[in-house]
Write a protein that holds these residues in place. Structure first.
Motif, short mmCIF file in Angstrom:
data_model
loop_
_atom_site.label_atom_id
_atom_site.label_comp_id
_atom_site.label_asym_id
_atom_site.label_seq_id
_atom_site.Cartn_x
_atom_site.Cartn_y
_atom_site.Cartn_z
N VAL A 78 0.84 -1.20 0.00
CA VAL A 78 0.00 0.00 0.00
C VAL A 78 0.88 1.25 0.00
CG1 VAL A 78 -1.65 1.34 1.39
CG2 VAL A 78 -1.97 -1.14 1.08
N ASP A 79 1.88 1.28 0.86
CA ASP A 79 2.77 2.43 0.94
C ASP A 79 3.55 2.62 -0.36
OD1 ASP A 79 3.98 4.60 2.44
OD2 ASP A 79 5.77 3.35 2.57
N ILE A 108 2.82 1.66 -3.42
CA ILE A 108 1.95 2.15 -4.50
C ILE A 108 1.63 3.62 -4.30
CG2 ILE A 108 -0.37 1.97 -5.51
CD1 ILE A 108 -0.08 -1.10 -5.19
N GLY A 109 1.35 3.99 -3.07
CA GLY A 109 1.08 5.40 -2.77
C GLY A 109 2.24 6.31 -3.10
N ASN A 110 3.46 5.77 -3.01
CA ASN A 110 4.66 6.54 -3.34
C ASN A 110 5.06 6.43 -4.80
OD1 ASN A 110 5.09 7.57 -0.74
ND2 ASN A 110 6.06 5.66 -0.09
N GLY A 111 4.23 5.78 -5.61
CA GLY A 111 4.48 5.71 -7.04
C GLY A 111 5.50 4.67 -7.48
N ALA A 112 5.75 3.66 -6.64
CA ALA A 112 6.78 2.67 -6.93
C ALA A 112 6.52 1.88 -8.21
CB ALA A 112 6.92 1.70 -5.75
N PHE A 113 5.29 1.78 -8.63
CA PHE A 113 4.98 0.98 -9.80
C PHE A 113 4.68 1.82 -11.04
CE2 PHE A 113 4.27 -1.66 -6.14
CZ PHE A 113 5.00 -2.78 -6.48
N ASN A 114 5.00 3.10 -10.97
CA ASN A 114 4.85 3.97 -12.13
C ASN A 114 6.16 3.93 -12.90
OD1 ASN A 114 2.45 4.62 -10.94
ND2 ASN A 114 3.07 6.65 -10.29
N ASN A 115 6.12 3.41 -14.08
CA ASN A 115 7.32 3.38 -14.92
C ASN A 115 6.91 3.41 -16.38
OD1 ASN A 115 6.79 0.67 -15.84
ND2 ASN A 115 7.61 -0.08 -13.91
N GLU A 116 7.89 3.38 -17.24
CA GLU A 116 7.60 3.48 -18.67
C GLU A 116 6.83 2.28 -19.21
OE1 GLU A 116 11.71 1.68 -18.28
OE2 GLU A 116 10.63 3.30 -17.32
N PHE A 117 6.79 1.17 -18.45
CA PHE A 117 6.09 -0.03 -18.92
C PHE A 117 4.65 -0.10 -18.42
CE2 PHE A 117 10.62 -1.16 -18.55
CZ PHE A 117 10.88 -1.32 -19.90
N SER A 118 4.30 0.79 -17.52
CA SER A 118 2.97 0.79 -16.94
C SER A 118 2.10 1.84 -17.61
CB SER A 118 3.04 1.09 -15.44
OG SER A 118 1.75 1.13 -14.88
N GLU A 119 0.91 1.44 -17.98
CA GLU A 119 -0.01 2.38 -18.62
C GLU A 119 -0.92 3.07 -17.62
OE1 GLU A 119 -2.12 0.41 -21.75
OE2 GLU A 119 -0.30 -0.31 -22.70
N GLY A 131 -1.38 5.06 -13.73
CA GLY A 131 -0.68 5.84 -12.72
C GLY A 131 -1.03 5.36 -11.33
N THR A 132 -0.62 6.14 -10.35
CA THR A 132 -0.84 5.79 -8.95
C THR A 132 -2.32 5.67 -8.63
OG1 THR A 132 1.24 6.81 -8.31
CG2 THR A 132 -0.39 6.50 -6.58
N LEU A 133 -3.13 6.56 -9.15
CA LEU A 133 -4.56 6.51 -8.84
C LEU A 133 -5.18 5.21 -9.35
CD1 LEU A 133 -7.09 7.78 -7.67
CD2 LEU A 133 -7.42 8.97 -9.84
N ALA A 134 -4.90 4.83 -10.57
CA ALA A 134 -5.45 3.60 -11.13
C ALA A 134 -4.94 2.38 -10.38
CB ALA A 134 -5.12 3.48 -12.61
N THR A 135 -3.67 2.37 -10.03
CA THR A 135 -3.10 1.24 -9.28
C THR A 135 -3.72 1.18 -7.88
OG1 THR A 135 -1.05 1.51 -10.50
CG2 THR A 135 -0.96 0.12 -8.56
N VAL A 155 -5.54 -2.19 -7.08
CA VAL A 155 -4.76 -3.07 -6.22
C VAL A 155 -4.93 -2.72 -4.74
CG1 VAL A 155 -2.47 -4.01 -5.70
CG2 VAL A 155 -3.07 -3.44 -8.06
N VAL A 156 -4.63 -1.49 -4.38
CA VAL A 156 -4.63 -1.10 -2.97
C VAL A 156 -6.01 -1.25 -2.33
CG1 VAL A 156 -4.32 0.84 -1.37
CG2 VAL A 156 -2.65 0.41 -3.15
N MET A 157 -7.02 -0.73 -2.96
CA MET A 157 -8.35 -0.79 -2.35
C MET A 157 -8.81 -2.23 -2.10
SD MET A 157 -8.79 2.34 -1.77
CE MET A 157 -10.46 2.45 -1.24
N PRO A 158 -8.65 -3.14 -3.07
CA PRO A 158 -9.01 -4.53 -2.79
C PRO A 158 -8.16 -5.17 -1.67
CG PRO A 158 -8.92 -4.18 -5.15
CD PRO A 158 -8.36 -2.95 -4.50
N VAL A 159 -6.86 -4.88 -1.66
CA VAL A 159 -6.00 -5.45 -0.60
C VAL A 159 -6.45 -4.94 0.76
CG1 VAL A 159 -3.65 -5.42 0.37
CG2 VAL A 159 -4.00 -5.91 -2.06
N LEU A 160 -6.70 -3.64 0.86
CA LEU A 160 -7.16 -3.09 2.14
C LEU A 160 -8.49 -3.70 2.57
CD1 LEU A 160 -6.22 0.67 1.73
CD2 LEU A 160 -5.12 -1.03 3.19
#
Length: 93
Positions: free
Chosen positions: A14-15, A17-28, A30-34, A38-43
């Motif tokens: 959760v932390d 993703i909130g810090n943008g760890a999975f935002n990269n050139e291969f990801s379509e 952003g943090t909000l969509a992730t 991902v985060v909301m279901p895990v929580l």
């Protein structure tokens, strides 16, 4: 698997993703969509998880399994959480 490690990794996911760890050139997405995907279901899963109730554990594993399968790139960074999602037994300490 031990429950504290699983919880630590869930919070780390959760932390991160909130810090943008999975935002990269291969990801379509952003943090909000992730966060939404991902985060909301895990929580939600961990909010309802009662480690002393076998039915709750089985339900959490089932729900996390579907999520981990769809989000392998994210879950691969969290081995205890991924192992729990894939159905390995846990020991509550």
């Amino acid at each position: 698997m031990d429950y504290p490690a699983i919880c630590r990794e869930a919070f780390a996911l959760v932390d991160d993703i909130g810090n943008g760890a999975f935002n990269n050139e291969f990801s379509e997405r952003g943090t909000l969509a992730t966060t939404v995907q991902v985060v909301m279901p895990v929580l939600a899963i961990f909010r309802e998880l009662d480690p002393d109730d076998l039915n709750s554990v089985v339900d959490a594993q089932s729900r996390l399994s579907a999520l981990a399968s769809a989000e392998q790139g994210v879950f691969s960074r969290y081995p205890a959480l991924a192992a729990f999602a894939l159905g390995e037994s846990i020991v509550v300490q």
